[in-house]
Design a protein around this motif. Structure first.
Motif, PDB file in Angstrom:
ATOM      1  N   VAL A 149     116.487  63.855 151.085  1.00 27.55           N
ATOM      2  CA  VAL A 149     117.453  64.930 151.207  1.00 27.55           C
ATOM      3  C   VAL A 149     118.798  64.361 150.749  1.00 27.55           C
ATOM      4  O   VAL A 149     119.058  63.184 150.955  1.00 27.55           O
TER       5      VAL A 149
ATOM      6  N   HIS B 298     120.940  65.777 139.335  1.00 20.60           N
ATOM      7  CA  HIS B 298     121.981  66.034 140.322  1.00 20.60           C
ATOM      8  C   HIS B 298     122.859  67.172 139.861  1.00 20.60           C
ATOM      9  O   HIS B 298     122.687  67.722 138.798  1.00 20.60           O
ATOM     10  N   GLY B 299     123.805  67.513 140.699  1.00 20.42           N
ATOM     11  CA  GLY B 299     124.582  68.719 140.461  1.00 20.42           C
ATOM     12  C   GLY B 299     124.353  69.615 141.651  1.00 20.42           C
ATOM     13  O   GLY B 299     124.432  69.172 142.784  1.00 20.42           O
ATOM     14  N   MET B 300     123.999  70.846 141.384  1.00 21.93           N
ATOM     15  CA  MET B 300     123.869  71.806 142.464  1.00 21.93           C
ATOM     16  C   MET B 300     122.830  71.389 143.509  1.00 21.93           C
ATOM     17  O   MET B 300     122.975  71.660 144.679  1.00 21.93           O
ATOM     18  N   SER B 301     121.761  70.715 143.037  1.00 18.86           N
ATOM     19  CA  SER B 301     120.667  70.395 143.947  1.00 18.86           C
ATOM     20  C   SER B 301     121.061  69.377 145.009  1.00 18.86           C
ATOM     21  O   SER B 301     120.315  69.112 145.928  1.00 18.86           O
TER      22      SER B 301
ATOM     23  N   ARG C 297     123.596  69.398 147.237  1.00 20.07           N
ATOM     24  CA  ARG C 297     124.230  69.832 148.475  1.00 20.07           C
ATOM     25  C   ARG C 297     123.201  70.155 149.556  1.00 20.07           C
ATOM     26  O   ARG C 297     122.886  71.309 149.799  1.00 20.07           O
ATOM     27  N   GLY C 298     122.682  69.089 150.166  1.00 19.55           N
ATOM     28  CA  GLY C 298     121.745  69.284 151.264  1.00 19.55           C
ATOM     29  C   GLY C 298     120.372  69.720 150.823  1.00 19.55           C
ATOM     30  O   GLY C 298     119.511  70.015 151.641  1.00 19.55           O
ATOM     31  N   GLY C 299     120.146  69.766 149.520  1.00 21.47           N
ATOM     32  CA  GLY C 299     118.835  70.153 149.017  1.00 21.47           C
ATOM     33  C   GLY C 299     117.944  68.935 148.858  1.00 21.47           C
ATOM     34  O   GLY C 299     118.321  67.807 149.162  1.00 21.47           O
ATOM     35  N   THR C 300     116.718  69.185 148.382  1.00 21.93           N
ATOM     36  CA  THR C 300     115.781  68.107 148.110  1.00 21.93           C
ATOM     37  C   THR C 300     116.270  67.302 146.904  1.00 21.93           C
ATOM     38  O   THR C 300     116.698  67.874 145.915  1.00 21.93           O
TER      39      THR C 300
ATOM     40  N   PRO D 120     115.838  71.719 157.323  1.00 25.82           N
ATOM     41  CA  PRO D 120     116.563  72.511 156.330  1.00 25.82           C
ATOM     42  C   PRO D 120     117.118  73.796 156.949  1.00 25.82           C
ATOM     43  O   PRO D 120     116.702  74.192 158.047  1.00 25.82           O
ATOM     44  N   MET D 121     118.053  74.416 156.224  1.00 24.98           N
ATOM     45  CA  MET D 121     118.745  75.601 156.765  1.00 24.98           C
ATOM     46  C   MET D 121     117.796  76.693 157.278  1.00 24.98           C
ATOM     47  O   MET D 121     117.999  77.207 158.378  1.00 24.98           O
TER      48      MET D 121
ATOM     49  N   THR E 148     128.040  69.749 134.771  1.00 28.81           N
ATOM     50  CA  THR E 148     126.725  69.124 134.820  1.00 28.81           C
ATOM     51  C   THR E 148     125.872  69.654 133.676  1.00 28.81           C
ATOM     52  O   THR E 148     125.850  70.871 133.489  1.00 28.81           O
TER      53      THR E 148
ATOM     54  N   SER F  75     121.302  73.136 136.762  1.00 30.56           N
ATOM     55  CA  SER F  75     122.632  73.318 137.340  1.00 30.56           C
ATOM     56  C   SER F  75     123.456  74.287 136.507  1.00 30.56           C
ATOM     57  O   SER F  75     124.632  74.055 136.289  1.00 30.56           O
TER      58      SER F  75
ATOM     59  N   HIS G 278     120.699  62.365 132.049  1.00 38.48           N
ATOM     60  CA  HIS G 278     120.510  61.824 133.399  1.00 38.48           C
ATOM     61  C   HIS G 278     119.334  60.877 133.537  1.00 38.48           C
ATOM     62  O   HIS G 278     119.084  60.355 134.621  1.00 38.48           O
TER      63      HIS G 278
ATOM     64  N   PRO H 100     111.181  75.746 152.789  1.00 39.76           N
ATOM     65  CA  PRO H 100     112.120  75.599 151.675  1.00 39.76           C
ATOM     66  C   PRO H 100     113.379  74.841 152.100  1.00 39.76           C
ATOM     67  O   PRO H 100     113.782  74.898 153.267  1.00 39.76           O
ATOM     68  N   ARG H 101     113.964  74.114 151.159  1.00 38.72           N
ATOM     69  CA  ARG H 101     115.191  73.366 151.464  1.00 38.72           C
ATOM     70  C   ARG H 101     116.225  73.685 150.382  1.00 38.72           C
ATOM     71  O   ARG H 101     116.485  72.888 149.482  1.00 38.72           O
ATOM     72  N   PRO H 102     116.796  74.886 150.451  1.00 39.90           N
ATOM     73  CA  PRO H 102     117.788  75.249 149.434  1.00 39.90           C
ATOM     74  C   PRO H 102     119.072  74.448 149.649  1.00 39.90           C
ATOM     75  O   PRO H 102     119.365  74.052 150.773  1.00 39.90           O
ATOM     76  N   PRO H 103     119.836  74.200 148.564  1.00 41.76           N
ATOM     77  CA  PRO H 103     121.144  73.573 148.763  1.00 41.76           C
ATOM     78  C   PRO H 103     122.028  74.500 149.586  1.00 41.76           C
ATOM     79  O   PRO H 103     121.895  75.718 149.511  1.00 41.76           O
ATOM     80  N   VAL H 104     122.885  73.926 150.403  1.00 42.30           N
ATOM     81  CA  VAL H 104     123.729  74.734 151.292  1.00 42.30           C
ATOM     82  C   VAL H 104     125.162  74.209 151.259  1.00 42.30           C
ATOM     83  O   VAL H 104     125.408  73.086 150.822  1.00 42.30           O
TER      84      VAL H 104
ATOM     85  N   MET I 171     131.947  70.694 143.024  1.00 39.13           N
ATOM     86  CA  MET I 171     130.528  70.840 142.706  1.00 39.13           C
ATOM     87  C   MET I 171     130.022  69.782 141.741  1.00 39.13           C
ATOM     88  O   MET I 171     128.915  69.292 141.855  1.00 39.13           O
TER      89      MET I 171
END
Lengths: 190, 596
Positions: free
Chosen positions: A10, A39-42, A44-47, A101-102, B30, B112, B167, B340-344, B453
């Protein structure tokens, strides 16, 4: 023969750092290495998934489903999520650490606390480690990743590489001792 | 020289250093961001580097450096090139004085990004040379080659990468920097002032130079034929796809690996293609190479009829598409599924405060979001906005949206949100339109003092710049006031403060005409902020918690709910920074501060 390793965790657990150290060690050991991360958006607390491939000559940096020799998971259910990438006869090394997770935090989804036990019923090689716990005992839970690095290099039979000097070069002075101990702990786990 | 494992982005930065580059500008995006981060961090003695307010400014700054005589680079993500397209198309006519390279980092699969556009199509359109590397070593080597091409053919070079090239890390052999002296600047309006009379002439020159470059491409080492005897199959590929081709076919087919992909050497394509019964083009995205081959009259071509135009490839996609689908082995685990583990939004994120307040008054507003961390607020339970298109659209779209709502008798007010960096990027001009058109809408600037971000880059509002030097920290408030926004139409507050947020949104709804809200609270992950809050967290007294779940509505990843005990608890004290948003929700005084 190319070996393929997937590291999952995580955001914030240090999977990318671990992969970088692993890659540097493999190069020192004379291998061709490719490593891939998103990396990037993924983040922030994501997998977070990083992939490392090594061998005589590596072309694609990406590991497809059913292609990984080894999955190293920093978190319990992430091992389950990454399982489709494991090849037949491959090995899973997973921490028992749980990070909700959330959707679980809000009650919209359930967290399968028995994920490892269920996985062990069908996957022959599942090695359970208490890396986060060990790191905590050593003084900092953040060293979990280096405990797992130790477990990983032992599993891959890469002990002839001078990991200690790679670790020394990878951390600021004050964190070297902790991480050397963490690595030691990882390699001496059964 | 020593060998290092480097990402493609690190290798491009290294290549710029070795190529004697003196000037670098970009807006973060990104997967391109680390190129400038590395130049600013590692090579600031040799290369001036900056985060420009947006890609257009960066592209023009780099063009100015080139015209002035410095080798220059400008980088952007694929959609960033759209912002920079205006100067780039005309730079194609002007050409260069010292070498000029534009890097586009495309993002097939939208890891991204908001789309999957294939920026190779820009090269023929803007009449640029184009170079495509396949791994980190090539990123470094090809950048150096790109500067030679740029100067030899008087042309800006588009250096096209994709996420997996940017990357992925692979081994790079380092070289020394060659000092390329700054070229003497000379006034040449016929070349650099693109009034119609000059532009028409430059267009003729450009077409001629492109022909020369196509001749050069025929023998360029950037294109490589890997010839295999006895095969009737020839594969044509470029970029990351080359790696998948090698994994799938090994040495069983001949490969034409294209590194200089505009202008394409038609002679090279013709000669290679004529030697094989079966031709396969392996390329992510649009059929760019395939179309070139078909225009040459080849019909024995397999390409987009089998390989997808969407998403990204990997070895399996290429193998399954070309050789037939193979069954993938998979262990089946019964009875459990990974949730699921979405970004938060992070614990302690200031954006949560604003969007939570907005969610409490959601019946009054139609909300339009923008590009940044705050885009994560679109998810339940915050449901922060309805649209998210591109940088700046969060504001500009209000000009049309508010009028459309009014025309259909919808009494809700249009509100748009974007961050400090996005405000400097293009939100300022959008806000000018809102004011100039006297649009009845609310423009919210979520100022967290950083470009968060993409990984915490400096921007015109921060006190330091990319190279680590002090910078003037341009005041957003002063800019807003300069547009004529008065005290009655402006609120500035800490978004965690829910009283202030509530009052501001009510005032914004009541007001006539343009209304501006500036929320000010630094990102929780900024080092100094994290250090100041280290150890602080909240705790929940289980005796006082009645299990009403009101605190859960703020959707903080540090809070969890024990459904057996029917109590909320703090699941993650390490990341909680005691922002206090949850604390303001609890009517029962169950949440308190700890760890100070």
């Amino acid at each position: 023969m190319t070996k393929s390793i997937i590291l999952v965790g995580v955001g914030g657990q240090g999977t990318i750092t671990t992969s970088s150290i692993l890659a540097r060690g493999l190069i020192a050991g004379g291998k061709d290495v490719k490593m891939s991360e998103i990396h990037g958006m993924s983040q922030r607390g994501g997998t977070v998934v990083t992939q490392v491939k090594y061998g005589e000559k590596v072309y694609s940096p990406i590991i497809g489903e059913g292609e990984a020799d080894l999955i190293v998971s920093f978190e319990k259910v992430e091992a389950l999520r990454a399982l489709p990438y494991l090849k037949e006869g491959g090995t899973v090394v997973t921490d028992i650490r749980e990070i909700f997770p959330m959707p679980v935090l809000t009650g919209a989804a359930a967290y399968p606390g028995d994920a490892i036990e269920q996985m062990q019923k069908s996957v022959p090689n599942v090695i359970v480690v208490r890396a986060a716990e060990l790191a905590q005992q050593l003084g900092n839970v953040k060293a979990q990743n280096i405990v797992l690095l130790g477990a990983l290099v032992k599993q891959l039979g890469l002990m002839e590489i001078d990991w200690r000097s790679i670790i020394r070069d990878s951390f600021p002075e004050k964190l070297v001792d902790l991480n050397l101990k963490a690595f030691e702990a990882g390699t001496s786990m059964e | 020289m020593s060998k290092q494992i480097m990402s493609g982005n690190e290798a491009v930065a290294r290549g710029c250093y070795e190529a004697g580059v003196h000037f670098a500008a970009a807006y973060p995006g990104t997967p391109s961001t680390e190129i400038l981060e590395n130049i600013g961090g590692l090579y600031k003695e040799e290369i001036y580097s900056e985060w420009a307010p947006n890609e257009k400014v960066a592209a023009e700054a780099a063009l100015g450096a080139s015209i002035g005589g410095m080798r220059a680079i400008c980088t952007f993500k694929h959609v960033g090139m759209n912002v920079a397209a205006d100067p780039i198309f005309t730079a194609g006519y002007c050409g260069v004085n010292a070498g000029l390279v534009y890097v586009t980092a495309d993002d097939p699969a939208c890891h991204s990004s908001q789309n999957e556009q294939d920026n190779r199509l820009y090269a023929p359109h803007a009449k640029l040379a184009m170079v495509e590397p396949s791994d980190s070593q090539e990123c470094k080597d090809f950048i150096k080659k790109a500067y030679e091409i740029s100067e030899q053919f008087d042309i800006p070079v588009l250096f096209r990468m994709t996420t997996r090239v940017c990357h992925s890390k692979s081994v790079v052999e380092l070289g020394e920097r060659s000092e390329v002296p700054v070229k003497k600047y000379e006034r040449r309006p016929e070349k650099y002032s693109m009034l119609p009379v000059n532009a028409r002439k430059r267009h003729v020159i450009r077409e001629a130079l492109l022909q020369d470059l196509e001749e050069y491409a025929y023998t360029s080492e950037l294109n490589r034929v890997e010839k295999v005897e006895g095969t009737d199959t020839g594969v044509i590929t470029s970029g990351i796809s080359y790696q998948y081709v090698k994994d799938v076919f090994g040495d069983s087919v001949s490969v034409l690996k294209m590194g200089l992909t505009h202008p394409l050497s038609r002679r090279l394509l013709q000669e290679f293609a004529s030697g094989y019964k079966h031709l396969i083009v392996v390329e992510e995205g649009e059929p760019y190479l395939e179309n070139a081959l078909k225009i040459l009259g080849f019909t024995n071509v397999t390409g987009k009829d089998k390989l997808t135009i969407q998403g990204e490839f990997n070895t399996r996609v290429v193998r399954d598409s070309l050789l037939g689908k193979q069954e993938v082995f998979s262990y089946q685990v019964e009875g459990v599924q990974a949730p699921p583990r979405p970004p938060v939004l992070c614990a302690g994120c200031p954006h949560r405060g604003f969007y939570y307040a907005l969610s409490r008054q959601s019946d009054k507003f139609v909300s339009s979001g923008d590009i940044g961390c705050y885009a994560l607020a679109v998810n339940p339970p915050l449901n922060g906005f309805d649209t998210c298109i591109c940088m700046g659209a969060g504001f500009s779209s209000l000009v049309g949206l508010s009028r459309a709502l009014k025309a259909q008798g919808d009494t809700r007010k249009a509100i748009g949100e974007l961050g400090d960096s996005t405000f400097f990027h293009s939100g300022l001009t959008s806000l000018i339109d809102i004011v100039a058109s006297q649009t009845n809408a609310v423009a919210v600037i979520l100022d967290n003092s950083i470009t968060a971000m993409t990984g915490h880059q400096e921007n015109p509002g921060t006190v330091r710049n990319l190279m680590g030097y002090e910078s003037p920290a341009i005041s957003i408030e002063a800019l807003v006031r300069a547009l004529g926004i008065d005290d009655d139409h402006l609120r500035i507050f800490d978004p965690i403060d829910q009283e202030a947020a509530k009052e501001a949104l009510e005032a914004a709804y009541q007001a006539e005409g343009p209304f501006v809200i500036i929320t000010k609270r630094p990102c929780a992950l900024i080092k100094e902020v994290a250090r100041a809050n280290a150890g602080k967290h909240v705790q929940i007294d289980p005796d006082k918690c009645v299990g009403c779940k009101q605190c859960m509505k703020v959707a903080c990843p540090s809070l969890a709910f024990d459904s057996e005990a029917k109590k909320a608890y703090v699941a993650d004290t390490a990341n909680c920074n005691q922002c206090g948003l949850c604390l303001q929700q609890c009517k029962f005084g169950a949440i308190g501060k700890a760890g100070e």
